[in-house]
Design a protein around this motif. Structure first.
Motif, PDB file in Angstrom:
ATOM      1  N   UNK A   1      12.585  79.038  64.240  1.00 25.00           N
ATOM      2  CA  UNK A   1      12.726  78.671  65.651  1.00 25.00           C
ATOM      3  C   UNK A   1      12.108  79.735  66.550  1.00 25.00           C
ATOM      4  N   UNK A   2      12.347  80.997  66.229  1.00 26.71           N
ATOM      5  CA  UNK A   2      11.790  82.088  67.033  1.00 26.71           C
ATOM      6  C   UNK A   2      10.279  82.137  66.920  1.00 26.71           C
ATOM      7  N   UNK A   3       9.759  81.922  65.712  1.00 28.03           N
ATOM      8  CA  UNK A   3       8.310  81.952  65.539  1.00 28.03           C
ATOM      9  C   UNK A   3       7.638  80.817  66.311  1.00 28.03           C
ATOM     10  N   UNK A   4       8.226  79.653  66.293  1.00 26.65           N
ATOM     11  CA  UNK A   4       7.646  78.520  67.026  1.00 26.65           C
ATOM     12  C   UNK A   4       7.555  78.846  68.521  1.00 26.65           C
ATOM     13  N   UNK A   5       8.630  79.382  69.075  1.00 26.30           N
ATOM     14  CA  UNK A   5       8.603  79.765  70.492  1.00 26.30           C
ATOM     15  C   UNK A   5       7.541  80.831  70.723  1.00 26.30           C
ATOM     16  N   UNK A   6       7.508  81.834  69.850  1.00 28.28           N
ATOM     17  CA  UNK A   6       6.529  82.914  69.995  1.00 28.28           C
ATOM     18  C   UNK A   6       5.101  82.403  69.866  1.00 28.28           C
ATOM     19  N   UNK A   7       4.873  81.514  68.906  1.00 32.00           N
ATOM     20  CA  UNK A   7       3.528  80.985  68.679  1.00 32.00           C
ATOM     21  C   UNK A   7       3.015  80.186  69.876  1.00 32.00           C
ATOM     22  N   UNK A   8       3.915  79.520  70.557  1.00 26.46           N
ATOM     23  CA  UNK A   8       3.518  78.688  71.690  1.00 26.46           C
ATOM     24  C   UNK A   8       3.463  79.446  73.013  1.00 26.46           C
TER      25      UNK A   8
ATOM     26  N   UNK B   1      12.148  72.217  61.782  1.00 25.99           N
ATOM     27  CA  UNK B   1      11.470  73.431  62.244  1.00 25.99           C
ATOM     28  C   UNK B   1      10.357  73.834  61.292  1.00 25.99           C
ATOM     29  N   UNK B   2      10.600  73.687  59.988  1.00 21.47           N
ATOM     30  CA  UNK B   2       9.559  74.028  59.013  1.00 21.47           C
ATOM     31  C   UNK B   2       8.343  73.130  59.184  1.00 21.47           C
TER      32      UNK B   2
ATOM     33  N   UNK C   1      24.712  69.323  56.800  1.00 15.24           N
ATOM     34  CA  UNK C   1      23.507  68.489  56.868  1.00 15.24           C
ATOM     35  C   UNK C   1      22.764  68.695  58.188  1.00 15.24           C
ATOM     36  N   UNK C   2      23.487  68.971  59.271  1.00 12.56           N
ATOM     37  CA  UNK C   2      22.843  69.157  60.570  1.00 12.56           C
ATOM     38  C   UNK C   2      21.866  70.337  60.529  1.00 12.56           C
ATOM     39  N   UNK C   3      22.329  71.437  59.960  1.00 15.67           N
ATOM     40  CA  UNK C   3      21.478  72.625  59.874  1.00 15.67           C
ATOM     41  C   UNK C   3      20.312  72.409  58.921  1.00 15.67           C
ATOM     42  N   UNK C   4      20.526  71.656  57.881  1.00 13.92           N
ATOM     43  CA  UNK C   4      19.425  71.372  56.944  1.00 13.92           C
ATOM     44  C   UNK C   4      18.350  70.515  57.606  1.00 13.92           C
ATOM     45  N   UNK C   5      18.774  69.525  58.360  1.00 17.07           N
ATOM     46  CA  UNK C   5      17.809  68.666  59.063  1.00 17.07           C
ATOM     47  C   UNK C   5      17.036  69.479  60.099  1.00 17.07           C
ATOM     48  N   UNK C   6      17.745  70.309  60.859  1.00 19.14           N
ATOM     49  CA  UNK C   6      17.086  71.152  61.857  1.00 19.14           C
ATOM     50  C   UNK C   6      16.121  72.118  61.179  1.00 19.14           C
ATOM     51  N   UNK C   7      16.548  72.739  60.088  1.00 18.10           N
ATOM     52  CA  UNK C   7      15.685  73.663  59.351  1.00 18.10           C
ATOM     53  C   UNK C   7      14.431  72.981  58.831  1.00 18.10           C
ATOM     54  N   UNK C   8      14.585  71.785  58.271  1.00 19.97           N
ATOM     55  CA  UNK C   8      13.419  71.043  57.768  1.00 19.97           C
ATOM     56  C   UNK C   8      12.487  70.662  58.918  1.00 19.97           C
TER      57      UNK C   8
ATOM     58  N   UNK D   1      19.411  82.677  58.585  1.00 22.66           N
ATOM     59  CA  UNK D   1      18.348  83.543  59.093  1.00 22.66           C
ATOM     60  C   UNK D   1      16.971  82.878  59.045  1.00 22.66           C
ATOM     61  N   UNK D   2      16.726  82.047  58.041  1.00 16.60           N
ATOM     62  CA  UNK D   2      15.441  81.353  57.968  1.00 16.60           C
ATOM     63  C   UNK D   2      15.259  80.389  59.136  1.00 16.60           C
ATOM     64  N   UNK D   3      16.315  79.695  59.519  1.00 13.02           N
ATOM     65  CA  UNK D   3      16.253  78.788  60.667  1.00 13.02           C
ATOM     66  C   UNK D   3      15.997  79.574  61.945  1.00 13.02           C
ATOM     67  N   UNK D   4      16.688  80.689  62.115  1.00 12.88           N
ATOM     68  CA  UNK D   4      16.446  81.545  63.281  1.00 12.88           C
ATOM     69  C   UNK D   4      14.993  82.021  63.295  1.00 12.88           C
ATOM     70  N   UNK D   5      14.503  82.402  62.138  1.00 16.70           N
ATOM     71  CA  UNK D   5      13.132  82.904  62.003  1.00 16.70           C
ATOM     72  C   UNK D   5      12.121  81.841  62.420  1.00 16.70           C
TER      73      UNK D   5
END
Length: 197
Positions: free
Chosen positions: A9-16, A152-153, A143-150, A3-7
């Motif tokens: 990614x969604x915020x980045x799209x929304x912010x832009x 995105x953060x 590891x893929x999701x961790x890299x993507x999450x980092x 859920x944090x990764x979804x959050x």
């Protein structure tokens, strides 16, 4: 994905793509609301405590079935757009972040074993037909999701400094102001160290 990764990614799209905090929050929420069908896990945990069992009924049965389909995408976009300043734009962006959530789950939500795949039922909750499943699905905590999450953060932090608004604002506007001031101080110190001989 988590859920944090979804959050993020969604915020980045929304912010832009939005021009005001309300619409930004709404578009971000559309990207995390599909996981509301995962609240069956709470019911299972309460049930296990009461009956001293270790069974999970609601979570495996309803997660990715109740709120991960086309009907819920349209419903979520429509309801959230009612609260927006720029309704049509927000409705379309909500559809984008909702479907990004589905794509991320399709790619990276596998359980611990390679056979523990999570399908997306795009016609749910009305039909189990038209199921999306990818057999190369990454483990949820792989590891893929961790890299993507980092990644995105880090991207969210970069955007936050330039916007003076962060993903924290989706949850609490006051906490967001405090967080922005801390980020500005850190940025000032970092830039100051770079400029000093």
């Amino acid at each position: 994905m988590s859920p944090l990764t979804h959050f993020l990614a969604s915020w980045i799209i929304a912010a832009k793509t939005t021009d005001n905090p309300r619409d930004c929050r709404l578009v971000t929420l559309a990207g995390i609301l599909p996981d509301a069908d995962g609240l069956g896990l709470v019911a299972d945990m309460v049930n296990n405590q009461i009956h001293h069992t270790d069974t999970y009924i609601y979570y495996p049965e309803y997660h990715h079935w109740l709120m991960h389909g086309a009907f819920d995408a349209v419903l979520t976009a429509g309801v959230l757009a009612c609260f927006a300043r720029r309704r049509m734009r927000v409705a379309l962006l909500c559809l984008v972040t909702f479907h990004l959530h589905l794509l991320c789950d399709l790619v990276g939500s596998r359980g611990p074993s390679p056979e523990d795949l999570w399908p997306i039922f795009y016609l749910g909750p009305f039909s189990r037909n038209w199921m999306w499943l990818w057999h190369g699905q990454w483990a949820l905590y792989g590891w893929q999701n961790r890299v993507i999450g980092l990644g995105l953060f880090m991207c969210a932090m970069w955007i936050a400094v330039e916007r003076e608004d962060t993903f924290v604002g989706v949850i609490n506007r006051h906490a967001d102001k405090v967080f922005v001031s801390v980020l500005k101080k850190w940025q000032g110190r970092f830039v100051g160290r770079l400029k000093s001989p």
